[in-house]
Write a protein that holds these residues in place. Sequence first.
Motif, short mmCIF file in Angstrom:
data_model
loop_
_atom_site.label_atom_id
_atom_site.label_comp_id
_atom_site.label_asym_id
_atom_site.label_seq_id
_atom_site.Cartn_x
_atom_site.Cartn_y
_atom_site.Cartn_z
N GLY B 12 0.84 -1.12 -0.09
CA GLY B 12 0.07 0.15 0.05
C GLY B 12 0.84 1.36 0.07
N PRO B 38 4.02 2.65 -2.91
CA PRO B 38 3.72 0.91 -2.91
C PRO B 38 4.84 0.29 -3.15
CG PRO B 38 2.10 2.06 -4.27
CD PRO B 38 3.19 3.06 -4.11
N ASP B 73 -3.47 4.17 0.58
CA ASP B 73 -3.91 3.86 -0.81
C ASP B 73 -4.97 4.92 -1.02
OD1 ASP B 73 -2.60 1.95 -1.29
OD2 ASP B 73 -3.61 0.33 -0.69
#
Lengths: 267, 366
Positions: B12, B38, B73
Amino acid sequence: MSRSRFDIRAQPGFGFITLFTFFALYLPIAALVVYSFNGAESLSQWGGFSSRWFVAAWQNSAVQDAAIRSLVIALWAAGLATVAALMAALATTRTAPYRGQTLKYALINQPLMVPEIVTAVALLIVFSRIKVWTGYSGLGYLVLAHTAFCIPFAYLPIRARLESMDLTLERAAADLYATRWKTFRHVTLPLLRPAVIAGFMLAFVISLDDVVITEFVKSGGQDTLPTYMLGQLRRETTPEINAIATVFLALSTVLVVIFFFINRKKQ
Amino acid sequence: MTDTRTTAAHGGAIGLHGIKKWFGTFQAVDDVTLDIRPNEFFTLLGPSGCGKTTLLRMIAGFELPTEGQILLDGADISSLLPNQRPVNTVFQNYALFPHLSVAENIAFGLKMLGRPKAEIGTVVNDMLRLVHLEGRGDNPVTQLSGGQQQRVALARALAPRPKVLLLDEPLSALDLKLRKSMQMELKRLQLETGITFVFVTHDQEEALTMSDRIAVMSAGTVRQVGSPWDIYDRPAERFVADFIGETNFLEADVVSVSGSAARVRLSSGAEISASFPADAVPTGSVTIVVRPEHARAGAPTGMSVLRGAVHDIVYLGTDTHLHMHLDDGTTFTVRQQNARSGHCGFSKGDTVGIDFSDGVAQILRD
């Protein structure tokens, strides 16, 4: 092991003091056990070996009633006191230190500090009023009173264990998706189990043993084993109470040993 | 191993926006904004008390920011409880559950998530293999060595396949040899699982070895973010240059600036080219830094950039450090690799010339 000159066991008089202390502690108990097998009618005059007073005590329905009452009260009081103590311990150790914390400990441990006779009189007054208002005069009063003075005995071992417990363990549980309840159930409580058992055991023995508060709070026909024995002393005394005391001793010794082994196995 | 990789959750992205944290009157974190990408190995590096651990705890949910937003995210997770965040932590003291076995520790997160027993069994076995503890599942964690406990802590945190793994100085309790091998191990795990790692450390070497990017922190603020190379070779300010590795500070005057390089004149009169932070075009008098291993010592010539006298010689096995006093009084260190056996060729009191290639010097912002 070599004994240094400063080893306490090498000091003059060490052996004598040790022996004296052990005699002071265990001689009376040994005498009690021996005299419970006394065949005579007298408390202190030896009349040959006999187990007749055990049989007499066993068949005495007043003794049976008192013994069962003692166990029922002790189970309830120790159970309730342990739950209350566990909650109190969690609440008092999960905060940052603050002013007045010691006062709170003192309040929780009040039964250890106020003379028992004071509490007994106070409870007598309060409970007699409540009895008048509600008409209820069952064992509830004794259970309540016993619970109150058992709390510190259950609280102290649990708090000690909580204080030495690594708080990051609970944090780790929360990090691994455990809700607060699941954290308590799967991490905190299992780690506290030995202390909870120890607290329950202490509370149970303290309740079983109580005389002063019980004497003041009980209604007629609510004798526990200790108050029954006290009552017997005022009339003709037979070695029957020696026998009861010996059984009492055996019972608490067995309990302590059982709990000890349960605890050791868990760790 | 393969199924771990194919089923691995994609790492994430963490967004920290204007994070401030006060503890009473003490400000632990002062307006931090960071974007962690990420699948990257991101390190928060700084001395103790710089706020790096507080920042990590806020991502985990153990502390709430006084101000600012934490995004995972793109979704705001600032006010979620730790158990509601798909983020797991490896604690400094491991925090393994002492009443549970190795396998039960690893299974804990999945059990709390209510996953089926069969799935938990499979994942636990995968994890045991991943951290090289096959066959140890039934052992009590209290009987493991420090390094093994460390592996269990990692496996426990990775088992629920979090989007982000937070590591709070996890190697600080290990001895040097073990620490080195765990560094490689962590890097391997990060590549294999594809999970975003956020690593907190005060050990600059650890940070340089493992990270994709590093944020250097001081007094609750982020001083510089960049690749290990950026941070080491192109420090933007004195704190970063000083905290990471050893370095030489020299006073200089800017002569001209063209593009991304500047010409500066040193106190010796020599002119060299130096790079500078993109956001601070240098003017007037500046401080430049030169790493000891980027400089060379030799017989003084007219071409030498600096001149100095050898003040101390420290032999370090792989290298020799030559500590010098320059003609203008500042100190300067040259690190010379011990490419051949024997004496370094200099003695105390020797006058030497110092050279360094164009472009190794970096101008500081302040």
